[in-house]
Design a protein around this motif. Structure first.
Motif, short mmCIF file in Angstrom:
data_model
loop_
_atom_site.label_atom_id
_atom_site.label_comp_id
_atom_site.label_asym_id
_atom_site.label_seq_id
_atom_site.Cartn_x
_atom_site.Cartn_y
_atom_site.Cartn_z
N LYS A 120 -16.87 -54.46 -87.05
CA LYS A 120 -16.24 -54.53 -88.36
C LYS A 120 -16.29 -55.95 -88.90
CE LYS A 120 -11.75 -54.00 -90.67
NZ LYS A 120 -10.32 -53.70 -90.47
N ILE A 121 -16.86 -56.12 -90.07
CA ILE A 121 -16.93 -57.43 -90.71
C ILE A 121 -16.08 -57.39 -91.98
CG2 ILE A 121 -18.43 -59.19 -91.72
CD1 ILE A 121 -18.91 -58.73 -88.76
N SER A 122 -15.07 -58.24 -92.02
CA SER A 122 -14.19 -58.29 -93.18
C SER A 122 -14.78 -59.20 -94.25
CB SER A 122 -12.81 -58.81 -92.77
OG SER A 122 -12.00 -59.00 -93.91
N GLY A 123 -14.78 -58.74 -95.49
CA GLY A 123 -15.28 -59.55 -96.60
C GLY A 123 -14.22 -60.47 -97.17
N LYS A 124 -12.98 -60.30 -96.70
CA LYS A 124 -11.87 -61.07 -97.24
C LYS A 124 -11.82 -62.47 -96.62
CE LYS A 124 -6.82 -60.79 -97.74
NZ LYS A 124 -5.61 -60.01 -97.40
N LYS A 125 -11.67 -63.50 -97.45
CA LYS A 125 -11.55 -64.86 -96.97
C LYS A 125 -10.11 -65.33 -97.14
CE LYS A 125 -14.49 -67.09 -95.76
NZ LYS A 125 -15.03 -67.26 -94.38
N LEU A 126 -9.62 -66.06 -96.14
CA LEU A 126 -8.26 -66.57 -96.19
C LEU A 126 -8.18 -67.78 -97.11
CD1 LEU A 126 -7.32 -66.44 -92.39
CD2 LEU A 126 -6.60 -64.85 -94.17
N ILE A 127 -7.24 -67.75 -98.03
CA ILE A 127 -6.97 -68.90 -98.90
C ILE A 127 -5.46 -69.07 -98.96
CG2 ILE A 127 -7.18 -69.87 -101.21
CD1 ILE A 127 -9.64 -68.11 -101.63
N HIS A 128 -4.98 -70.23 -98.51
CA HIS A 128 -3.54 -70.45 -98.52
C HIS A 128 -3.23 -71.90 -98.90
CE1 HIS A 128 -2.00 -66.63 -97.14
NE2 HIS A 128 -2.87 -66.61 -96.14
N GLU A 129 -2.05 -72.11 -99.48
CA GLU A 129 -1.62 -73.45 -99.81
C GLU A 129 -1.23 -74.19 -98.52
OE1 GLU A 129 1.78 -70.57 -101.07
OE2 GLU A 129 -0.42 -70.57 -101.00
N ASP A 130 -1.05 -75.51 -98.63
CA ASP A 130 -0.79 -76.33 -97.44
C ASP A 130 0.53 -76.01 -96.77
OD1 ASP A 130 -3.18 -77.56 -97.93
OD2 ASP A 130 -2.32 -79.34 -98.86
N ILE A 131 1.52 -75.61 -97.56
CA ILE A 131 2.83 -75.23 -97.01
C ILE A 131 3.06 -73.76 -97.37
CG2 ILE A 131 5.31 -75.66 -97.02
CD1 ILE A 131 4.73 -78.52 -97.91
N ILE A 132 3.30 -72.95 -96.35
CA ILE A 132 3.38 -71.50 -96.59
C ILE A 132 4.40 -70.87 -95.66
CG2 ILE A 132 1.48 -71.00 -94.99
CD1 ILE A 132 0.66 -68.75 -96.98
N ASN A 133 5.01 -69.79 -96.13
CA ASN A 133 5.99 -69.06 -95.35
C ASN A 133 5.29 -68.07 -94.41
OD1 ASN A 133 7.85 -66.46 -95.12
ND2 ASN A 133 9.17 -68.24 -95.41
N LEU A 134 5.79 -67.95 -93.18
CA LEU A 134 5.18 -67.07 -92.19
C LEU A 134 5.15 -65.62 -92.67
CD1 LEU A 134 4.02 -66.57 -89.33
CD2 LEU A 134 6.38 -66.32 -88.53
N ASN A 135 6.22 -65.15 -93.29
CA ASN A 135 6.26 -63.76 -93.77
C ASN A 135 5.15 -63.49 -94.79
OD1 ASN A 135 8.42 -63.28 -92.15
ND2 ASN A 135 9.94 -63.16 -93.78
N LYS A 136 4.86 -64.49 -95.63
CA LYS A 136 3.81 -64.32 -96.64
C LYS A 136 2.45 -64.18 -95.96
CE LYS A 136 1.94 -66.34 -100.88
NZ LYS A 136 2.04 -67.46 -101.84
N ILE A 137 2.22 -64.97 -94.91
CA ILE A 137 0.95 -64.86 -94.17
C ILE A 137 0.80 -63.47 -93.57
CG2 ILE A 137 -0.36 -65.68 -92.17
CD1 ILE A 137 0.93 -68.42 -92.60
N LEU A 138 1.84 -63.02 -92.87
CA LEU A 138 1.74 -61.74 -92.15
C LEU A 138 1.66 -60.54 -93.09
CD1 LEU A 138 4.24 -62.45 -89.22
CD2 LEU A 138 1.74 -62.41 -89.13
N SER A 139 2.26 -60.66 -94.26
CA SER A 139 2.22 -59.53 -95.20
C SER A 139 0.88 -59.41 -95.92
CB SER A 139 3.35 -59.67 -96.23
OG SER A 139 3.18 -60.84 -97.00
N SER A 140 0.05 -60.46 -95.84
CA SER A 140 -1.21 -60.44 -96.58
C SER A 140 -2.45 -60.52 -95.68
CB SER A 140 -1.25 -61.62 -97.57
OG SER A 140 -1.17 -62.85 -96.89
N THR A 141 -2.25 -60.43 -94.37
CA THR A 141 -3.37 -60.53 -93.44
C THR A 141 -3.30 -59.43 -92.38
OG1 THR A 141 -2.15 -62.02 -91.97
CG2 THR A 141 -3.51 -63.04 -93.68
N SER A 142 -4.37 -59.31 -91.60
CA SER A 142 -4.41 -58.39 -90.47
C SER A 142 -5.33 -58.98 -89.42
CB SER A 142 -4.91 -57.01 -90.91
OG SER A 142 -6.23 -57.11 -91.41
#
Length: 214
Positions: free
Chosen positions: A152-174
């Motif tokens: 499985k190859i995901s086409g989604k690329k991670l883009i995040h600001e320098d300071i981020i909340n853990l819940n936001k990361i987990l809710s938008s990634t897998s």
């Protein structure tokens, strides 16, 4: 090609390096007996010598393994990073990148976004007041086997600001590797179900290539 976010937690191995006439590496601690004799740290020293980063070693190294082997928690990579820093700090990033994996991440304390073979592309500050439970099902996953069987190859690329909340990361990634790991080690389903069915669990996620979950 990796595309991942990694952070540190307060679980770590302990490394003792003593100058001796003969080179040796020993392991103890809760998971010391699980380390393969042909381990990555032996290969690291052969590489350092071959590349003239280190003269013939005369050190006794003992590593207390508190991080489970084959759990996807970065124990081996963190050990290698610390040993590289100890013996050749000036070229530590160059050496880590030539070895690949997530070794470069462990050269600094901050969380990071990594890509490719494990190159750090952005250091992050992750904000969280959450309690994190790690469940290790006593299954040793082979990272090499997981990747070799993964298609499985995901086409989604991670883009995040320098300071981020853990819940936001987990809710938008897998974790794309999870489906492959579960197919190869079906016992891991019990851990996933245990966490999924816990009403107090906000997120459940496999760590790295497994087998641990948090």
């Amino acid at each position: 090609e990796l595309d991942s976010i990694i952070t540190r937690i307060d679980l770590y191995d302990e490394i003792e390096i003593i100058k001796e006439s003969k080179f040796s590496i020993t392991f103890d601690g809760p998971y010391g007996s699980k380390v393969n004799k042909d381990n990555n740290i032996n290969r690291l020293f052969n590489y350092l010598i071959d590349m003239n980063y280190l003269s013939k070693p005369s050190f006794a190294i003992n590593i207390t393994k508190n991080i489970p082997i084959g759990s996807g928690l970065g124990g081996g990579s963190s050990n290698i990073a610390e040993i590289i820093k100890y013996f050749n700090k000036s070229k530590s990033c160059e050496i880590a990148r030539s070895l690949g994996s997530d070794i470069e991440f462990f050269l600094e304390d901050y969380s990071a976004m990594i890509s490719g073979r494990g190159e750090v592309i952005q250091r992050l500050k992750i904000m969280s007041n959450e309690d994190i439970l790690i469940v290790f099902p006593n299954i040793q996953n082979s990272t090499k086997d997981i990747f070799c069987n993964h298609s499985k190859i995901s086409g989604k690329k991670l883009i995040h600001e320098d300071i981020i909340n853990l819940n936001k990361i987990l809710s938008s990634t897998s974790n794309d590797l999870e489906s492959t790991a579960l197919t190869m080690n079906t016992e891991m389903y019990h851990v996933k179900e245990f966490l999924t069915n816990d009403k107090n669990c906000k997120f459940e996620r496999m760590t790295g290539s497994g087998s641990a979950y948090f």
